[in-house]
Enzyme design. Sequence first.
Site, PDB file in Angstrom:
ATOM      1  N   THR A 240      -4.996   6.310   0.363  1.00 14.52           N
ATOM      2  CA  THR A 240      -6.242   7.072   0.430  1.00 14.52           C
ATOM      3  C   THR A 240      -6.177   8.270  -0.504  1.00 14.52           C
ATOM      4  OG1 THR A 240      -6.317   6.414   2.723  1.00 14.52           O
ATOM      5  CG2 THR A 240      -7.820   8.168   2.053  1.00 14.52           C
TER       6      THR A 240
ATOM      7  N   GLU B 247     -10.743   3.615   3.899  1.00 14.05           N
ATOM      8  CA  GLU B 247      -9.802   4.354   3.059  1.00 14.05           C
ATOM      9  C   GLU B 247     -10.218   4.109   1.613  1.00 14.05           C
ATOM     10  OE1 GLU B 247      -5.714   3.470   4.201  1.00 14.05           O
ATOM     11  OE2 GLU B 247      -5.856   4.964   5.810  1.00 14.05           O
TER      12      GLU B 247
ATOM     13  N   ASP C 106       0.843  -1.196   0.000  1.00 15.71           N
ATOM     14  CA  ASP C 106       0.000   0.000   0.000  1.00 15.71           C
ATOM     15  C   ASP C 106       0.877   1.244   0.000  1.00 15.71           C
ATOM     16  OD1 ASP C 106      -2.458   1.233  -0.145  1.00 15.71           O
ATOM     17  OD2 ASP C 106      -2.772   1.278   2.030  1.00 15.71           O
TER      18      ASP C 106
ATOM     19  N   ARG D 284       0.818  14.276  14.213  1.00 21.50           N
ATOM     20  CA  ARG D 284       2.013  15.059  14.559  1.00 21.50           C
ATOM     21  C   ARG D 284       1.743  16.520  14.221  1.00 21.50           C
ATOM     22  NH1 ARG D 284       3.517  10.920  11.426  1.00 21.50           N
ATOM     23  NH2 ARG D 284       3.415  12.372   9.694  1.00 21.50           N
TER      24      ARG D 284
ATOM     25  N   GLN E 151      -4.019   1.886  15.372  1.00 19.07           N
ATOM     26  CA  GLN E 151      -2.923   2.401  14.533  1.00 19.07           C
ATOM     27  C   GLN E 151      -1.911   3.304  15.263  1.00 19.07           C
ATOM     28  OE1 GLN E 151      -4.429   4.281  10.968  1.00 19.07           O
ATOM     29  NE2 GLN E 151      -2.401   4.695  10.145  1.00 19.07           N
TER      30      GLN E 151
ATOM     31  N   LYS F 105      -4.488  -2.567  10.066  1.00 17.80           N
ATOM     32  CA  LYS F 105      -4.773  -2.569   8.629  1.00 17.80           C
ATOM     33  C   LYS F 105      -5.046  -3.954   8.058  1.00 17.80           C
ATOM     34  CE  LYS F 105      -3.675   1.777   7.535  1.00 17.80           C
ATOM     35  NZ  LYS F 105      -4.472   2.627   6.663  1.00 17.80           N
TER      36      LYS F 105
ATOM     37  N   GLU G  41      -9.479   4.045  -1.971  1.00 21.82           N
ATOM     38  CA  GLU G  41      -8.246   3.934  -2.760  1.00 21.82           C
ATOM     39  C   GLU G  41      -8.567   3.271  -4.091  1.00 21.82           C
ATOM     40  OE1 GLU G  41      -4.909   2.190  -0.745  1.00 21.82           O
ATOM     41  OE2 GLU G  41      -5.563   2.872   1.252  1.00 21.82           O
TER      42      GLU G  41
ATOM     43  N   HIS H 206      -4.077  13.688   1.782  1.00 22.83           N
ATOM     44  CA  HIS H 206      -4.291  12.714   2.852  1.00 22.83           C
ATOM     45  C   HIS H 206      -3.092  12.710   3.806  1.00 22.83           C
ATOM     46  CE1 HIS H 206      -5.477   9.020   4.893  1.00 22.83           C
ATOM     47  NE2 HIS H 206      -4.315   8.466   4.577  1.00 22.83           N
TER      48      HIS H 206
HETATM   49 MN    MN Z   1      -4.305   2.551   2.867  1.00 20.85          MN
END
Ligand code: MN
Length: 438
Positions: A370, A210, A138, A154, A251, A264, A212, A145
């Site tokens: 994403t 997500e 991925d 952060r 996560q 994930k 994608e 994103h």
């Molecule tokens: Mn992903």
Amino acid sequence: MPQLNDTHDPKLTSWVTSANDGQTDFPIQNLPFAVFRRQGSQEAWRGGVAIGDQIVDMATAVQAGVFSGDALAPAQAAAESTLNHLMGMGGQAASALRQALSKALQTGSSQEAALKACLVPRVQAEYALPARIGDYTDFYTSVHHATNIGKLFRPDNPLLPNYKWVPIGYHGRSSSIVISGQTFKRPKGQVKPPEADAPVLKASARMDIELEMGVFIGRANELGEPIAITEAEDHVFGLVLFNDWSARDIQPWEYQPLGPFLAKNFASTISPWIVTMEALAPFRAPFSRPADDPQPLPYLSSATNSARGGLDIALEALVLTPRMREAGAAPARITHSNYKHAYWTAAQMVTHHTVNGCNLQPGDLLGTGTLSGPTLDQACALIELTTGGKNPIQLPNGEQRTWLEDGDTIILRGWCQKDGAARIGFGECVGTVLPANA
Ligand code: MN
């Protein structure tokens, strides 16, 4: 990169009349591949090609003698229970099969009678994964994103300094990739609330999507032999919709220092129909960078990639909650975006993945990451749409969603549309969250 040819002619029509309404995802200009059988049957899985509301059963079409010449070997490969052999034959073989299918399905074709006996209505079909996915990687190709997520994880340092230089990715897990229509259980995992001293094992309370695209690899490269960017798309078979379900409370506790793991790999869903790179030829988009961003290193740059390395594919995600389902309501759209906003192209993903000599194999899957667009209403994950869970989404029936609840179904759609070309689409990528194990 595949060129425009007579299979893309917007004036082409099919004797399968449902392919000609201008609304279907599957006109004669598309011709995507899947692996299917009749629902609830014990029939063998085999390849099929979508046309309007029908599927050309490639196994019976090969037996009926519809294919010959250059199209015969790829047609036989397309009849198998996985499409890995077809994918590995490369773009020329897939193109020969596309030419033959286009001719046989055209209005007035002499093969109408033979092929009509090989059609299965799409509403009767169920689907399997179209390939044995040996490896799955991925990527993280939307700078929007990456910036939105970075701000949440952060705040002082949202976009890490490598982002604009190197296509970021991680090796995922292929065993838990499932086909559209399947359900999955809400995962359990270690979660550590910021104020707690120690983590606990619990069911994820922050289930996310997500939106994608998935890139299916075609022809392989040998171990130790990088794929040049000018060759990269010769190694891509086609694209699907891809939902990389994510547990946003698992996560943040696990992702440093080695990247995504159990947040994930409990499930990822793909759409059944693979739209080939040749079918997408009319919908190429330029790839460019803002003037004050670093330009890609030479190995990630080519004239063709700059002129048309991108793809103009409209994307949307919809939710159907249990209450909406009981009321017979339509799914509600929660976001929309476009693949053309990606910061790195499919060719750049392939080239970067192999620059060290890593070998890609037919049926490997690359996620784009994403595909959030530049504005908040084009964010392609709930964590962005709700600003980290602070602003719930309002649904038309008065419900709210911050994260997914048990029984929620997510539907991804994608399509390509422009003047001078026939509209084509990807069908749907559908998945439903079930309660966690007790
Ligand atoms: Mn992903």
